[in-house]
Enzyme design. Structure first.
Site, short mmCIF file in Angstrom:
data_model
loop_
_atom_site.label_atom_id
_atom_site.label_comp_id
_atom_site.label_asym_id
_atom_site.label_seq_id
_atom_site.Cartn_x
_atom_site.Cartn_y
_atom_site.Cartn_z
N HIS A 451 -7.24 2.58 -1.94
CA HIS A 451 -7.07 2.75 -3.38
C HIS A 451 -8.13 1.99 -4.18
O HIS A 451 -8.30 2.24 -5.38
CB HIS A 451 -5.67 2.28 -3.79
CG HIS A 451 -5.02 3.17 -4.80
ND1 HIS A 451 -5.74 3.80 -5.80
CD2 HIS A 451 -3.72 3.52 -5.00
CE1 HIS A 451 -4.91 4.51 -6.55
NE2 HIS A 451 -3.68 4.36 -6.08
N ARG A 452 -8.84 1.08 -3.56
CA ARG A 452 -9.93 0.40 -4.25
C ARG A 452 -11.06 1.36 -4.58
O ARG A 452 -11.82 1.15 -5.53
CB ARG A 452 -10.49 -0.75 -3.40
CG ARG A 452 -9.51 -1.85 -3.07
CD ARG A 452 -10.15 -2.86 -2.13
NE ARG A 452 -10.60 -2.24 -0.88
CZ ARG A 452 -11.35 -2.85 0.03
NH1 ARG A 452 -11.76 -4.10 -0.18
NH2 ARG A 452 -11.70 -2.23 1.14
#
Length: 482
Positions: A451-452
């Site tokens: 998700h980064r």
């Protein structure tokens, strides 16, 4: 410590067996104190995080001391074997380290040899290894010291650990196989010929054992998403080899070593750094099943759904909108490295643990080419003959969790990548379309992303596009990139 030579000519130091590794696990001594050995005779079998290698003697002489017991981690550059007194060749300089394993080329380059797995970020260019089937000694393991162990002694065949394992699993007496390799070395082709001829097979067990696949088609239970089949056609997955619990003991303690230790390190690092999230969906592969059967009949090759899933991944990741999924995280430079070519890792379950061989430039391959590469790499990973440069450099990974059982999963990202797709076991189910119901074959898919780097919407849309391609599979026959 690579290339370090002892000041005492009777002390042989463990050489670097590839990629500057600092240690190797001692698997087995092939000699004992008091034995007289010839120059280049194999002394021991050792294992690194990926490769098995046999260490040859740098000189002729009599073994005085063996430093270490099977299971010990042996530091490179430390005493490995001590010889007795001086011999005619005792003053010879020890050989330097074996050739360093080929490292993956930077993204965007096109090495001649296809393949690579668990991604390596930033490594030097090296000449790629020749294709496995073109090498005279197909069982040679990267890291083995070259031009050694060329002459058999005392009736014991010369062969690499991978070739010995192939013979053992097939019930073949390797010492009875005529070697066609350099200096009479027994190669994988020699063992396969013995298996086909049946003349040297020995009855070592009453239980049938599986041999390394030689077909260009991967077994569906090993390398392709599982689909319902008849009992006679269903393949048997490789059986893990758990350490037995000693009689009278309640527990068995197994140290993290070799491949298992590297797996643990990489998974721990991935969980500690990446912010995992997973999106899931099912694809109706009824039409795909029909297409792959027609294509198989036309080509003479049996196809699993896996190459089609791989082709769909390549086609989606080649689009600019989904380029964030075909990327690495360079933690040292605090950068996201996006790739144009898709170097697809294919997770392979082996007796030694999970390995991820890589299909280099998979987006430039058609379905049949991907199928052949999957079969070749999976077989090489399982018999431990795969070169290290075919186990590094992947930009995205495909895992076939449904090869044994199960539908959906939450796969762990193969760092430094940012995405992994898990294909579950296909099942029959009801499909609704335009108000009509029918029975279809549904393939569960689970896409995990970091998700980064990847937003939830991007991941969901990418999975939707993969599903759409699998449900209209004609477009997958051609490469995503010409």
């Amino acid at each position: 410590m690579a290339g370090k030579v002892s000041s005492d000519p009777n002390v042989f130091l463990l050489p670097d067996i590839g990629e500057g590794l600092q240690e190797a696990e001692l698997k087995e001594w092939l000699v004992k104190p008091g034995d007289t050995v010839e120059e280049n005779q194999n002394l021991a079998e050792v294992e690194t995080d990926k490769a098995l290698a046999e260490i040859p003697s740098p000189r002729a002489g009599v073994i005085k001391t063996l430093h270490g017991e099977p299971g010990d981690m042996m530091p490179v550059g430390e005493p490995f074997v001590t010889y007795e007194g001086e011999t005619g060749s005792a003053g010879k300089k020890q050989p330097g380290p074996g050739p360093k394993a080929s490292a993956s080329k930077p993204a965007g380059s096109k090495p001649e040899a296809k393949g690579t797995s668990q991604a390596s970020n930033g490594s030097a260019d090296a000449k790629p290894a020749p294709p496995q089937e073109d090498r005279e000694d197909a069982g040679t393991v990267v890291g083995a010291v070259p031009d050694m162990a060329m002459n058999a002694t005392d009736g014991k065949a010369l062969a690499t650990p991978a070739v010995r394992r192939l013979a053992r699993d097939a019930g073949v007496d390797i010492n009875a196989v005529a070697g066609t390799g350099i200096g009479g070395r027994v190669t994988a082709k020699d063992v396969q010929a013995a298996i086909a001829g049946g003349s040297t097979a020995t009855s070592t067990s009453t239980t049938p054992t599986s041999t390394t696949p030689t077909s260009t088609t991967p077994a569906s239970t090993a390398t392709g998403p599982a689909v319902p089949t008849t009992a006679s056609a269903r393949s048997t997955p490789p059986t893990p080899r758990p350490a037995p619990i000693p009689p009278g003991e309640a527990v068995s303690r197994i140290p993290f070593r070799g491949v298992r230790r590297k797996i643990a390190e990489r998974l721990r690092a991935s969980v500690d750094s990446a912010v995992h999230f997973t999106v899931m969906d099912e694809a109706d592969i009824t039409d795909l099943t029909s297409l792959r059967k027609r294509l198989g009949a036309a080509s003479g090759e049996k196809l699993s759904p896996l190459p089609f899933v791989a082709s769909a991944i390549c086609r989606v990741l080649s689009r600019d909108a989904f380029r964030p999924l075909n990327a690495w995280v360079d933690a040292e430079k605090d950068e996201i490295v996006q790739h144009r070519p898709v170097h697809l890792g294919i997770a392979a379950d082996t007796d030694s643990g999970l390995m991820v061989p890589v299909i280099r430039d998979a987006d430039a391959l058609g379905v049949l080419q991907i199928s052949r590469e999957v079969a070749r790499l999976a077989a090489a990973a399982r018999d431990r003959s795969i070169p290290r440069d075919e186990l590094t450099g992947s930009t995205f990974t495909l895992s076939n969790v449904g090869s044994h059982a199960g539908r959906f999963a939450t796969p762990v990202i193969n760092a430094p990548e940012v995405g992994i797709l898990a294909a579950g076991r296909a099942r029959e189910g009801m499909v609704a379309k335009n108000g009509w119901f029918r029975a279809g074959l549904l393939l569960p898919l689970s896409l995990a992303c970091d998700h980064r780097v990847v937003d939830g919407a991007t991941a969901a849309l990418a999975l939707a596009e993969i599903v759409k391609l699998l449900e209209s599979p004609e477009a997958l026959l051609e490469p995503a990139r010409s």
